[in-house]
Each structure stands twice: as C-alpha cells, then as structure tokens.
Design an enzyme around this catalytic site. Sequence first.
Site, PDB file in Angstrom:
ATOM      1  CE1 TYR A  94      -4.070   1.908   0.469  1.00 64.51           C
ATOM      2  CE2 TYR A  94      -2.924   3.029   2.241  1.00 64.51           C
ATOM      3  CZ  TYR A  94      -3.989   2.938   1.378  1.00 64.51           C
ATOM      4  OH  TYR A  94      -4.981   3.885   1.424  1.00 64.51           O
ATOM      5  CG  ASN A 167     -14.962   2.900  -0.770  1.00 60.34           C
ATOM      6  OD1 ASN A 167     -13.860   2.918  -1.303  1.00 60.34           O
ATOM      7  ND2 ASN A 167     -15.467   1.805  -0.212  1.00 60.34           N
ATOM      8  CG  ASN A 193     -19.482  -4.247  -9.553  1.00 60.97           C
ATOM      9  OD1 ASN A 193     -18.685  -3.699 -10.322  1.00 60.97           O
ATOM     10  ND2 ASN A 193     -19.401  -5.534  -9.256  1.00 60.97           N
ATOM     11  N   GLY A 195     -16.931  -0.292  -4.227  1.00 68.09           N
ATOM     12  CA  GLY A 195     -17.350   0.615  -3.172  1.00 68.09           C
ATOM     13  C   GLY A 195     -17.338   2.058  -3.626  1.00 68.09           C
ATOM     14  NE  ARG A 218     -21.099  -8.820 -12.691  1.00 72.67           N
ATOM     15  CZ  ARG A 218     -20.165  -8.347 -11.878  1.00 72.67           C
ATOM     16  NH1 ARG A 218     -20.185  -8.678 -10.600  1.00 72.67           N
ATOM     17  NH2 ARG A 218     -19.229  -7.535 -12.324  1.00 72.67           N
TER      18      ARG A 218
END
Length: 338
Positions: A94, A167, A193, A195, A218
């Site tokens: 990160y 988010n 879709n 966050g 999907r």
Amino acid sequence: MWGCGALLGARTRSRLWREVLVAWGRRWSAAAPYSASAEPSRVRALVYGHHGDPAKVVELKDLELAAVGGSDVHVRMLAAPINPSDINMIQGNYGLLPKLPAVGGNEGVGQVVAVGSSVTGVKPGDWVIPANAGLGTWRTEAVFSEEALIGVPSDIPLQSAATLSVNPCTAYRMLMDFEQLQPGDSVIQNASNSGVGQAVIQIAAALGLRTVNVVRDRPDIQKLTDRLKSLGAEHVLTEEQLRKHEMKNFFKDMPQPRLALNCVGGKSSTELLRHLARQDPSLVMQAEVVGVDFLRTSLTYSQHPACTCFFPFHLPPGWHTDLIPGICTAIFDHVKNG
C-alpha cells in the site's frame, strides 16, 4: 478502496472479523457508561507484526489501554469494516504503511468514552472517525490524540458512519475536483459495482448528474443492474456492450460524458476515453493499490491532455485532515436525505 468485505484469504474470515468487531461495539455500547473510571486496563485488537498474507500474519491479541492524557480521547469502537486497502496495507504493498507492529483497519466509527483536560472538539458520547489512514480501527477500544479524530453526527446509520472516510470521500473528490459539472451533465465510470463506484452513483444522483456505469458481464447481470439502478444509476452497461458499434447512437439521447472515472486500466480505460466529450474532458485514473495493468495504462495515457492520475497517498501531508471535515459535512447531508 474498492469497497468493504474484501477477500482476506477466505471470504468467511473477512465476514467473521467484521461481525466480531461490530459485536464488540454493540456489547460495550449497551454496557459501559461514559466515564474514565469504566476504562478496562486491556483491550482486544487484530495485530500484525510483519507484512504478508493477512490470514497468516494477523493475530487477535490483548493490548494494554493507554492512560488518557490532556489532549487524548478514549474511544470505544462501534464498527470497523474491512477494505481492500486494509488488506494491501497488511501485505505491505500500500502507498502508506504504519510502523510495525500495527493494529489493522483504516476506517470505522467509535464512541467517545472520556476526554483529556485539553480536548475541546469532542465530548463523551460523540461519534468519531479517523482523520487519516493507518489509525488501526480493528480493536475494541483505544486512546487516540484529538487531532487523529473527526467528529461525525450520531443520527446517521452506523454502517454509513463506519464506511464514510474512504470510498464516499474519494468519490466526492473525483466528482468535484476535476470538472465543473452541472446538473444534467454525464459521468462514465468502470468498476461501477465497487465501493467507490457505488458511492459515485449515489452522490452523482444527489447532485443531478447522469451516470453511465460499466461493469464486467456475469450470469446475474440483471440482478446487479437492478441493484445499481436502485442506488441511482441511470445506465448500466457491460464492458462488451460498451465496445459495440451501436454505442455511437447511445449518446444521442444524453450528453457525452465530460468526466470518466477509471480504476481498471487496459482496454476498459481505452473505451472510457473513446466515449468522452471532445472538448476539455477529464479521464481520472484512480487507485490506491496499483496493479501492473493499471500502471501500464497510466503510463500510456499520462501524456494525454484529458488524463489525470488520482493517487490519494501522493497528495501533500495534511490534505486529508484539512479537507475531509468539509467533504464529510457535504456527504452527511446526502446520507440523511437517503
């Protein structure tokens, strides 16, 4: 930064940790009074001493609760989610890494139990969230400095408060910082879709912006489409639909987007760029966890006049503390209005 409930070796482990943390918060909320005398000497926390697979390096430990100093705030955690950024921080890849050993969790909401004599911004009973990443929210209680916390209203849903600072704030900044959008303007994004994507949909709808939301195909695509539209999405398209020749007629009924939000890279970002309005658009490449495909795309488009790369951990020190109170205030209103 793509949403709560990321895989942590196994999806069930993530769900268990989240349920444990919320349960701890509820138990203490019901039982403990707002008094320094109620402070236990030890608390429980999810700690990692070195980077690696979270399922292997994170341990549940008892920690000693520090004494409350003059500028300190004793906080009892009510809820703390699990984000992909949390996982990547534990893995060591990160942009910001805390000193080890560290308590996991960048996000959450707690309730003030007691404050030091110099604290003026919060009082016992108030709800607070972290002012910056790396605070370590996966614990039952902790003593933090006042400057590490931001007060939030306690009349918004607990889950909304716990997931507010990552988010929704990212989504708000991307919608507000790069283009001067007006009601009726359109925005296109991929990973809709995620966050951040869902936050973009809701904030954009509240601002009167029209959204074109791209997702991967999907088997249950209609179920996903219905869910995103229930949040305020105007259009939901698959990556395959976006590439079809018929898309040239799509924007006859709505303005071409002036803003595109990309966190995927590769062909997906190429398609977003292709559908942008021709006059002064912005393609925002946003990521906190940078994969090879995304990095390659960023380098490819870095010279494109429409492209801006948005990496929150490369912003000047203090930006989060300086800006997030105002951003949160704006988002509070949207949350209260549904």
